[in-house]
Design a protein around this motif. Structure first.
Motif, short mmCIF file in Angstrom:
data_model
loop_
_atom_site.label_atom_id
_atom_site.label_comp_id
_atom_site.label_asym_id
_atom_site.label_seq_id
_atom_site.Cartn_x
_atom_site.Cartn_y
_atom_site.Cartn_z
N ARG A 58 -14.02 -74.09 -52.69
CA ARG A 58 -14.50 -73.86 -54.05
C ARG A 58 -13.91 -74.89 -55.01
NH1 ARG A 58 -14.49 -68.64 -52.38
NH2 ARG A 58 -12.37 -68.19 -53.04
N ASP A 61 -15.76 -78.09 -54.61
CA ASP A 61 -17.05 -78.01 -55.30
C ASP A 61 -16.87 -78.12 -56.82
OD1 ASP A 61 -18.35 -77.72 -52.87
OD2 ASP A 61 -18.60 -75.54 -53.07
N ASP A 64 -16.17 -81.70 -57.73
CA ASP A 64 -17.42 -82.46 -57.68
C ASP A 64 -18.24 -82.21 -58.95
OD1 ASP A 64 -16.77 -83.49 -55.18
OD2 ASP A 64 -18.11 -82.13 -54.07
#
Length: 183
Positions: A58, A61, A64
């Motif tokens: 997580r 992510d 990102d």
């Protein structure tokens, strides 16, 4: 994402800073510690949600998304221990220049002004670093502590949204708040 998202000192020796990939174990431990405290205010979490590998994924992510300009994922840290998180998400630029803010804090730090200071600091960085004009937040109608955090951080109530989010396993109404950042 623009540079300039800097750590901010908060009350009780807490620091608001950008999450890092190495925070996975500490974040997983924090979520396990406060599982019962957080459950009434959050979606039902899937099996394995508190596993370190799930948190690392997580965080990856989130980072990102941060690099792509969609969000700013912060953690709150006290003496090397993660004690909360705050995320500025759903960043939309252009004519809207707005985002959502969501947060949680360890049960032993609630009521000490920590989250109010964190929300204020995130609003300043949202304005000065991201160039946003507005932040929005939503709380359950009975979550008066969170509503007080938002009010003290300069947010105003703007509406009521029936069946807005699925929290604790059921669709629940929410009170909507906003803060205009360019007063």
């Amino acid at each position: 994402m623009p540079d300039g998202v800097t750590p901010v000192a908060l009350p009780a020796g807490v620091t608001l800073r950008l999450v890092g990939i190495d925070d996975g174990p500490a974040l997983a431990a924090a979520r396990r510690r406060d599982r019962e405290h957080l459950a009434p205010w959050e979606p039902v979490r899937p099996e394995g949600f508190e596993d370190v590998d799930q948190h690392v994924d997580r965080i990856r992510d989130q980072l990102d998304g941060h690099r792509a300009g969609r969000l700013v994922p912060y953690v709150l840290e006290q003496d090397g221990r993660i004690v909360g998180s705050l995320t500025v998400s759903d960043v939309v630029l252009g004519a809207f220049c707005s985002a959502h803010v969501g947060y949680w804090l360890a049960s032993d730090l609630t009521g000490h002004g920590v989250m109010t200071a964190a929300v204020r600091a995130s609003a300043v960085q949202a304005r000065d670093v991201l160039g946003l004009h507005r932040l929005q937040a939503a709380t359950l109608p009975h979550n008066t502590p969170s509503q007080h955090v938002l009010a003290r951080a300069g947010f105003e109530q703007i509406g009521y949204a029936p069946a807005y989010l699925q929290i604790a396993g059921r669709w629940q109404d929410h009170v909507l708040f906003q803060r205009i950042l360019h007063d």
